[in-house]
Design a protein around this motif. Structure first.
Motif, short mmCIF file in Angstrom:
data_model
loop_
_atom_site.label_atom_id
_atom_site.label_comp_id
_atom_site.label_asym_id
_atom_site.label_seq_id
_atom_site.Cartn_x
_atom_site.Cartn_y
_atom_site.Cartn_z
N UNK A 79 11.94 5.92 9.17
CA UNK A 79 10.65 5.79 8.50
C UNK A 79 9.72 4.95 9.36
N UNK A 80 8.44 5.31 9.36
CA UNK A 80 7.44 4.53 10.08
C UNK A 80 6.25 4.28 9.15
N UNK A 81 5.47 3.27 9.50
CA UNK A 81 4.27 2.94 8.74
C UNK A 81 3.11 2.80 9.72
N UNK A 82 1.88 3.00 9.27
CA UNK A 82 0.74 2.85 10.19
C UNK A 82 0.58 1.41 10.65
N UNK A 83 0.17 1.24 11.90
CA UNK A 83 -0.02 -0.10 12.45
C UNK A 83 -1.47 -0.52 12.38
N UNK A 84 -1.80 -1.53 13.17
CA UNK A 84 -3.18 -2.01 13.20
C UNK A 84 -3.60 -2.77 11.97
N UNK A 85 -2.63 -3.39 11.26
CA UNK A 85 -2.97 -4.16 10.07
C UNK A 85 -3.17 -3.34 8.82
N UNK A 86 -2.85 -2.04 8.87
CA UNK A 86 -3.06 -1.17 7.71
C UNK A 86 -2.18 -1.56 6.53
N UNK A 87 -0.91 -1.86 6.81
CA UNK A 87 0.03 -2.21 5.73
C UNK A 87 -0.39 -3.50 5.05
N UNK A 88 -0.73 -4.51 5.85
CA UNK A 88 -1.11 -5.81 5.28
C UNK A 88 -2.39 -5.71 4.45
N UNK A 89 -3.36 -4.93 4.93
CA UNK A 89 -4.61 -4.77 4.19
C UNK A 89 -4.37 -4.04 2.87
N UNK A 90 -3.55 -2.99 2.91
CA UNK A 90 -3.27 -2.23 1.69
C UNK A 90 -2.53 -3.10 0.67
N UNK A 91 -1.55 -3.88 1.13
CA UNK A 91 -0.81 -4.77 0.23
C UNK A 91 -1.73 -5.84 -0.36
N UNK A 92 -2.62 -6.36 0.46
CA UNK A 92 -3.54 -7.39 -0.01
C UNK A 92 -4.43 -6.87 -1.13
N UNK A 93 -4.99 -5.68 -0.95
CA UNK A 93 -5.85 -5.09 -1.98
C UNK A 93 -5.06 -4.82 -3.25
N UNK A 94 -3.86 -4.29 -3.11
CA UNK A 94 -3.03 -3.96 -4.28
C UNK A 94 -2.66 -5.23 -5.05
N UNK A 95 -2.25 -6.28 -4.34
CA UNK A 95 -1.82 -7.51 -5.01
C UNK A 95 -3.00 -8.23 -5.66
N UNK A 96 -4.18 -8.16 -5.05
CA UNK A 96 -5.36 -8.76 -5.68
C UNK A 96 -5.65 -8.10 -7.02
N UNK A 97 -5.54 -6.78 -7.06
CA UNK A 97 -5.76 -6.05 -8.30
C UNK A 97 -4.66 -6.35 -9.31
N UNK A 98 -3.42 -6.46 -8.82
CA UNK A 98 -2.29 -6.75 -9.71
C UNK A 98 -2.39 -8.16 -10.29
N UNK A 99 -2.91 -9.09 -9.51
CA UNK A 99 -3.02 -10.48 -9.97
C UNK A 99 -3.94 -10.60 -11.19
#
Length: 221
Positions: A79-99
């Motif tokens: 399995x691979x994931x996109x680089x360039x900070x894509x994973x961290x940015x997506x997680x940040x947005x999701x967790x902000x909404x979840x909070x």
């Protein structure tokens, strides 16, 4: 050198023989190497690195080793994931909404964790001498749109292009990372932060007081 076994008898099994198109000796730098090419079974291979000096060769060896480790991780996890900070940015947005959906003090911890994830894309942009504030803001906007609008789900692959100083589709650009490495790095970073937060003791060393009368020195007679 002989072909005797443990009992001293000369034995030989033809199944132990291999096949190759050519075997020759070639001088590489100051060493003579035996090169075997065109083998029937390709179970291993050698990479010969050449450079102007040992320091350059050491850096090349490190880069090749890192590249092979990345390939190994991808083959293990598949399995691979996109680089360039894509994973961290997506997680940040999701967790902000979840909070915002939590009505306890845990909301603050989740929000701070989401904020800390943006350190990765910010550091990437800063190291490339780009405007980190502008790039991270654009990256967050794209990922927020991908998570809130169905017609923009394709924007979830967007990451940083540090050569041009813009955001782009990391998957189309071929900027990928092993998923297992990303998961482990997030786990280890979280565990390290938790370990530090569990420390509730403070050890403070008081500075030594100098003797004002003698200026900190005592003369012995």
């Amino acid at each position: 050198l002989n072909m005797a076994n443990m009992d001293g008898d000369e034995t030989f099994e033809s199944t132990l023989l291999g096949e190759a198109e050519e075997v020759f000796v070639e001088r590489i730098a100051d060493d003579e190497c035996i090169l075997i090419r065109g083998t029937k079974n390709h179970s291993s291979a050698s990479i010969v690195l050449r450079g102007p000096n040992e320091y350059f060769l050491d850096e090349m060896e490190r880069s090749v080793h890192d590249s092979l480790c990345v390939v190994k991780r991808v083959m293990e996890s598949k399995k691979v994931v996109p680089g360039g900070g894509a994973v961290e940015a997506a997680l940040s947005i999701y967790l902000e909404s979840f909070a915002t959906s939590i009505s306890s003090r845990e909301q603050l911890a989740i929000a701070e964790f989401a904020k800390s994830l943006l350190i990765i894309p910010k550091t990437l942009a800063t190291n490339a001498a780009k405007d980190a504030t502008d790039l991270v803001a654009k990256l967050r906007a794209y990922h927020n749109s991908s998570q809130t609008k169905k017609e923009h789900t394709h924007l979830k692959w967007v990451g940083l292009d540090l050569h041009e100083g813009v955001v782009r589709d990391s998957v189309k650009a071929g900027v990928l990372e092993p998923a297992i490495s990303k998961i482990k790095s997030l786990k280890f970073a979280t565990e390290a932060a938790i370990t530090i937060l569990r420390i509730d003791d403070l050890i403070k060393l008081e500075p030594q007081k100098e003797d004002k009368k003698y200026g900190g020195c005592m003369d012995e007679e």
